[in-house]
Design an enzyme around this catalytic site. Sequence first.
Site, PDB file in Angstrom:
ATOM      1  N   TYR A 225     -71.687  17.819  -1.663  1.00 53.23           N
ATOM      2  CA  TYR A 225     -70.350  17.180  -2.415  1.00 53.23           C
ATOM      3  C   TYR A 225     -69.621  16.512  -1.226  1.00 53.23           C
ATOM      4  O   TYR A 225     -69.065  15.424  -1.428  1.00 53.23           O
ATOM      5  CB  TYR A 225     -69.558  18.329  -3.005  1.00 53.23           C
ATOM      6  CG  TYR A 225     -68.116  17.851  -3.398  1.00 53.23           C
ATOM      7  CD1 TYR A 225     -67.902  16.811  -4.139  1.00 53.23           C
ATOM      8  CD2 TYR A 225     -66.954  18.536  -2.860  1.00 53.23           C
ATOM      9  CE1 TYR A 225     -66.627  16.600  -4.486  1.00 53.23           C
ATOM     10  CE2 TYR A 225     -65.938  18.382  -3.305  1.00 53.23           C
ATOM     11  CZ  TYR A 225     -65.655  17.245  -4.231  1.00 53.23           C
ATOM     12  OH  TYR A 225     -64.215  16.797  -4.434  1.00 53.23           O
ATOM     13  N   LYS A 229     -68.873  12.424  -0.402  1.00 51.46           N
ATOM     14  CA  LYS A 229     -67.657  12.082  -0.504  1.00 51.46           C
ATOM     15  C   LYS A 229     -67.380  11.289   0.800  1.00 51.46           C
ATOM     16  O   LYS A 229     -66.623  10.255   0.797  1.00 51.46           O
ATOM     17  CB  LYS A 229     -66.428  13.183  -0.681  1.00 51.46           C
ATOM     18  CG  LYS A 229     -66.684  13.684  -2.052  1.00 51.46           C
ATOM     19  CD  LYS A 229     -66.133  12.774  -3.278  1.00 51.46           C
ATOM     20  CE  LYS A 229     -64.559  12.613  -3.122  1.00 51.46           C
ATOM     21  NZ  LYS A 229     -64.146  11.909  -4.415  1.00 51.46           N
TER      22      LYS A 229
HETATM   23  N1  LIG Z   1     -60.267  19.482  -8.461  1.00 52.68           N
HETATM   24  C1  LIG Z   1     -60.274  19.608  -7.019  1.00 52.68           C
HETATM   25  O1  LIG Z   1     -60.052  20.997  -6.656  1.00 52.68           O
HETATM   26  C2  LIG Z   1     -60.424  18.504  -5.979  1.00 52.68           C
HETATM   27  C3  LIG Z   1     -60.286  18.825  -4.610  1.00 52.68           C
HETATM   28  C4  LIG Z   1     -60.353  17.767  -3.749  1.00 52.68           C
HETATM   29  C5  LIG Z   1     -60.783  16.592  -3.949  1.00 52.68           C
HETATM   30  N2  LIG Z   1     -61.186  16.235  -5.553  1.00 52.68           N
HETATM   31  C6  LIG Z   1     -61.427  14.715  -5.937  1.00 52.68           C
HETATM   32  O2  LIG Z   1     -60.312  14.302  -6.822  1.00 52.68           O
HETATM   33  C7  LIG Z   1     -61.350  13.432  -7.790  1.00 52.68           C
HETATM   34  C8  LIG Z   1     -61.202  13.913  -9.146  1.00 52.68           C
HETATM   35  O3  LIG Z   1     -61.722  15.320  -9.172  1.00 52.68           O
HETATM   36  P1  LIG Z   1     -61.466  16.353 -10.393  1.00 52.68           P
HETATM   37  O4  LIG Z   1     -61.606  17.799 -10.114  1.00 52.68           O
HETATM   38  O5  LIG Z   1     -60.683  15.730 -11.603  1.00 52.68           O
HETATM   39  O6  LIG Z   1     -63.248  16.225 -10.960  1.00 52.68           O
HETATM   40  P2  LIG Z   1     -63.815  16.371 -12.522  1.00 52.68           P
HETATM   41  O7  LIG Z   1     -62.801  17.003 -13.468  1.00 52.68           O
HETATM   42  O8  LIG Z   1     -65.185  16.949 -12.048  1.00 52.68           O
HETATM   43  O9  LIG Z   1     -63.808  14.847 -12.861  1.00 52.68           O
HETATM   44  C9  LIG Z   1     -64.645  14.032 -12.460  1.00 52.68           C
HETATM   45  C10 LIG Z   1     -64.823  12.892 -13.401  1.00 52.68           C
HETATM   46  O10 LIG Z   1     -65.613  11.933 -12.978  1.00 52.68           O
HETATM   47  C11 LIG Z   1     -66.442  11.493 -13.908  1.00 52.68           C
HETATM   48  N3  LIG Z   1     -67.847  10.820 -13.566  1.00 52.68           N
HETATM   49  C12 LIG Z   1     -68.774  11.358 -12.758  1.00 52.68           C
HETATM   50  N4  LIG Z   1     -69.725  10.487 -12.554  1.00 52.68           N
HETATM   51  C13 LIG Z   1     -69.243   9.457 -13.167  1.00 52.68           C
HETATM   52  C14 LIG Z   1     -69.781   7.975 -13.049  1.00 52.68           C
HETATM   53  N5  LIG Z   1     -71.122   7.750 -12.662  1.00 52.68           N
HETATM   54  N6  LIG Z   1     -68.995   7.009 -13.857  1.00 52.68           N
HETATM   55  C15 LIG Z   1     -67.798   7.427 -14.255  1.00 52.68           C
HETATM   56  N7  LIG Z   1     -67.387   8.479 -14.203  1.00 52.68           N
HETATM   57  C16 LIG Z   1     -67.924   9.408 -13.645  1.00 52.68           C
HETATM   58  C17 LIG Z   1     -66.901  12.457 -14.800  1.00 52.68           C
HETATM   59  O11 LIG Z   1     -67.070  12.190 -16.015  1.00 52.68           O
HETATM   60  P3  LIG Z   1     -67.933  13.062 -17.218  1.00 52.68           P
HETATM   61  O12 LIG Z   1     -66.686  13.519 -17.824  1.00 52.68           O
HETATM   62  O13 LIG Z   1     -68.684  11.961 -17.964  1.00 52.68           O
HETATM   63  O14 LIG Z   1     -68.763  14.074 -16.677  1.00 52.68           O
HETATM   64  C18 LIG Z   1     -65.531  13.444 -14.832  1.00 52.68           C
HETATM   65  O15 LIG Z   1     -64.945  13.174 -16.075  1.00 52.68           O
HETATM   66  C19 LIG Z   1     -62.661  13.459  -7.291  1.00 52.68           C
HETATM   67  O16 LIG Z   1     -62.621  12.479  -6.347  1.00 52.68           O
HETATM   68  C20 LIG Z   1     -62.653  14.730  -6.467  1.00 52.68           C
HETATM   69  O17 LIG Z   1     -63.628  14.841  -5.394  1.00 52.68           O
HETATM   70  C21 LIG Z   1     -60.803  17.161  -6.396  1.00 52.68           C
END
Ligand SMILES: NC(=O)c1ccc[n+]([C@@H]2O[C@H](COP(=O)([O-])OP(=O)(O)OC[C@H]3O[C@@H](n4cnc5c(N)ncnc54)[C@H](OP(=O)(O)O)[C@@H]3O)[C@@H](O)[C@H]2O)c1
Length: 482
Positions: A225, A229
């Site tokens: 992951y 990224k």
């Molecule tokens: N949450 C954390 O602790 C955390 C920490 C550091 C960084 N981040 C970053 O913050 C961002 C958002 O994270 P999050 O926690 O909100 O993640 P999340 O809940 O897993 O959401 C990611 C979303 O991306 C969508 N997705 C995946 N592949 C896709 C594609 N090919 N085309 C369009 N949509 C797609 C997924 O769609 P589906 O619903 O269809 O599966 C999901 O709705 C990410 O970049 C992550 O790396 C998060």
Amino acid sequence: MEMADVVRQLENSSIIVAGAAGFLAKIFVEKLLRVQPNMKRLYLLLRAEDKKLAAQRFNSEIISKNLFRVLKEECGPNFNTLIAQKVTVVPGDITCVNLGVEDLDLLEEMWKEVDVVVNVAATTNFDERYDVSLSINTMGAMRVLNFAKRSYVSGERKGLILENPYRVGDTLNGTSGLDIENEKRIIDEKLKEFKAENATEKDVKLAMKNLGIQRARKFGWPNTYVFTKAMGEMLLGNLKANFPIVIVRPTIVTSTYKEPFPGWVEGLRTINSFVVGYAQGKLSFLLGDPNTITDLIPGDMVVNAMVAAIVTHMNKSNEEEEIIIYQVGSSASNPISYSSIQDFGQRYFMKHPWIDGEGKAVKVGKIPVLKTMEIFHGYMALRYLLPLKGLEILNAAFCQYFGGLYHNLCRKINYAMRMIELYEPYLFFKGIYDDMNTERLRQPIREEKGAENMLYFDPKSINWEDYFMNIHLPGVVKYVFG
Ligand SMILES: NC(=O)c1ccc[n+]([C@@H]2O[C@H](COP(=O)([O-])OP(=O)(O)OC[C@H]3O[C@@H](n4cnc5c(N)ncnc54)[C@H](OP(=O)(O)O)[C@@H]3O)[C@@H](O)[C@H]2O)c1
């Protein structure tokens, strides 16, 4: 809520949110609609086969969530009108050309109208297949940039981790030879080999997961992951030219601190999976250095930092040569140790035990904390491997019965070992995330009357004990345990 000038800048602007059904995306969308209802349009791109299915996902996975209840209360009967006037749901996929948007009129409209593109689409699974992770987190980021141009990630490090962008070829351990094209070639060749061998989908999946971890570790990243990224960031840096790009790097995102209400969270992610495992009485030990700083940040603070970054940069012609990175976390200014989190968790669930499906309170108590990997290996040997020896003998004798039992135990251990492999770098992490850029983002907000109430993202304001005992843990029980 009084609208601060800083948010007024978003009036009449149009924003694309890619990955709109995700955890952070929902908090972001809700915030924008609540604090700036005079935006021109929000284009919410999510994976779906067509517009109808996209609309269904929008209704069932986004606006029907409890998260939107405050906005619904504030809007009253005008909620549906607000959504109809401001939101366009777009079926799409960031791994495809033009983000998979097939409606040409809509494409033209987006290219013409959009002021800001926010990419929160990602696979956040630490143990994802390498091909899948590379196509979404690395190549997908590039496709989003190409789309935006058309209309006009951390690892095993110690010490202070600066808010510097990755450059193509950068690695965390000094190993040379990281080349994204080569990584794609390695994946393609492996997939070809599997096809020639008629490998099963299950074998390909496991091999692709292992390949990701192996490539990540080779260049110093702890898992697929964060590796993919980071490569996504490298590509953006390479292709940026004079295009304005800002990257917000949150640390571990936890439930909302204040807005739209405290404690909203979803999904079994990072620390929540440990919380749930412990409260359900399924965790027999904890692993990790108690002094490790676990860098946490509530979701609404991340979203506020994103909004602040957007308004700070949206009207600037891009004088910055490099991508601007904003690390949004707490380790630099208000660190919380792993042992404090353990303590809060134990105290909370000993006082408020989880009630299982049969209405019984699950009693939990103190569990051993294995402070080093050596202690962990010793513990595993005593607890699982020695008894298994006995089982192996019995297994030979009573193959039918014990065969299944033995197999299940092995699978359980394999799963636990895999989780440990993925999480080990975080459980013994020795880094602090510098947030000087983010602090600079906060400065003008502090100085503007009313703005800090609306766009608060200073982790110093968090009292961790109060947050865990009264906000985060009750939030996990309410929204994650279900
Ligand atoms: N949450 C954390 O602790 C955390 C920490 C550091 C960084 N981040 C970053 O913050 C961002 C958002 O994270 P999050 O926690 O909100 O993640 P999340 O809940 O897993 O959401 C990611 C979303 O991306 C969508 N997705 C995946 N592949 C896709 C594609 N090919 N085309 C369009 N949509 C797609 C997924 O769609 P589906 O619903 O269809 O599966 C999901 O709705 C990410 O970049 C992550 O790396 C998060």
